[in-house]
Design a protein around this motif. Sequence first.
Motif, PDB file in Angstrom:
ATOM      1  N   ARG A   1      71.546  32.285  -2.847  1.00 45.85           N
ATOM      2  CA  ARG A   1      71.567  31.434  -1.654  1.00 45.85           C
ATOM      3  C   ARG A   1      70.741  30.166  -1.856  1.00 45.85           C
ATOM      4  N   GLY A   2      70.495  29.801  -3.096  1.00 46.23           N
ATOM      5  CA  GLY A   2      69.689  28.616  -3.379  1.00 46.23           C
ATOM      6  C   GLY A   2      70.311  27.764  -4.462  1.00 46.23           C
TER       7      GLY A   2
ATOM      8  N   ARG B   1      66.117  39.808   0.328  1.00 43.58           N
ATOM      9  CA  ARG B   1      65.216  39.073   1.210  1.00 43.58           C
ATOM     10  C   ARG B   1      65.042  37.648   0.696  1.00 43.58           C
ATOM     11  N   ASP B   2      64.936  36.707   1.625  1.00 39.04           N
ATOM     12  CA  ASP B   2      64.634  35.324   1.257  1.00 39.04           C
ATOM     13  C   ASP B   2      63.163  35.220   0.879  1.00 39.04           C
TER      14      ASP B   2
ATOM     15  N   SER C   1      60.274  32.261  -0.486  1.00 45.34           N
ATOM     16  CA  SER C   1      59.998  30.843  -0.722  1.00 45.34           C
ATOM     17  C   SER C   1      58.836  30.681  -1.695  1.00 45.34           C
TER      18      SER C   1
ATOM     19  N   VAL D   1      66.502  34.451  -3.311  1.00 43.58           N
ATOM     20  CA  VAL D   1      66.749  35.809  -2.831  1.00 43.58           C
ATOM     21  C   VAL D   1      66.185  36.813  -3.827  1.00 43.58           C
TER      22      VAL D   1
ATOM     23  N   MET E   1      63.860  28.285  -1.739  1.00 48.06           N
ATOM     24  CA  MET E   1      64.129  29.482  -0.954  1.00 48.06           C
ATOM     25  C   MET E   1      65.193  30.238  -1.729  1.00 48.06           C
TER      26      MET E   1
END
Length: 181
Positions: A112-113, A37-38, A40, A32, A30
């Motif tokens: 964020r990963g 936006r996230d 996956s 960004v 996951m």
Amino acid sequence: MTQHFLQYGDDSLAVTGNFPDTGQTLPSFMLVDEHLRDVSLESFLGRTKLVVTLLSLDAETGGLALLQELRRKLEGWPLLQFIVISVDSPFSLHRARKEHGLPNVVLLSTLRGRDFHKHFGVLLQDYPLAGMTCPALWLVDEQDRILHAQLLDNADDDFDIARLRNALVATLPAPSGQQTA
């Protein structure tokens, strides 16, 4: 956990983590995108993908020039989904898109990963690139099975396109009339 080294100038930098290799399933992620936006891995299910990690799109070696060379050499496969991952901020990704276009390339940040680095075996541990992602690529089928994997040994090197093309031809033939050699 695998141990690898990336030659960067005169420095041999440790790369750690669990590098997913040919025959395995690519771990989920996951990350960004350039619009915060996230995104996956599952977003690309059903598509053949080339997942590429770079030091940074701004890096003189192991960056945008490496990506552009890879895209140029693989332009015979328009159905191949390029996914490019780096530690660059989403704002840097947006700037790179604006300045260089990069059509049909999904740009993702590890903002964020942070677990991505270790799960994909591309975590650079040593100064001066500690925390960055080692240049690597995975050719992945529609069900996220790894068909081909490469981890660069030297930041100045290119990926082995001949080996990658062989795996591509077996999976996703180029449209008729397109040169693949």
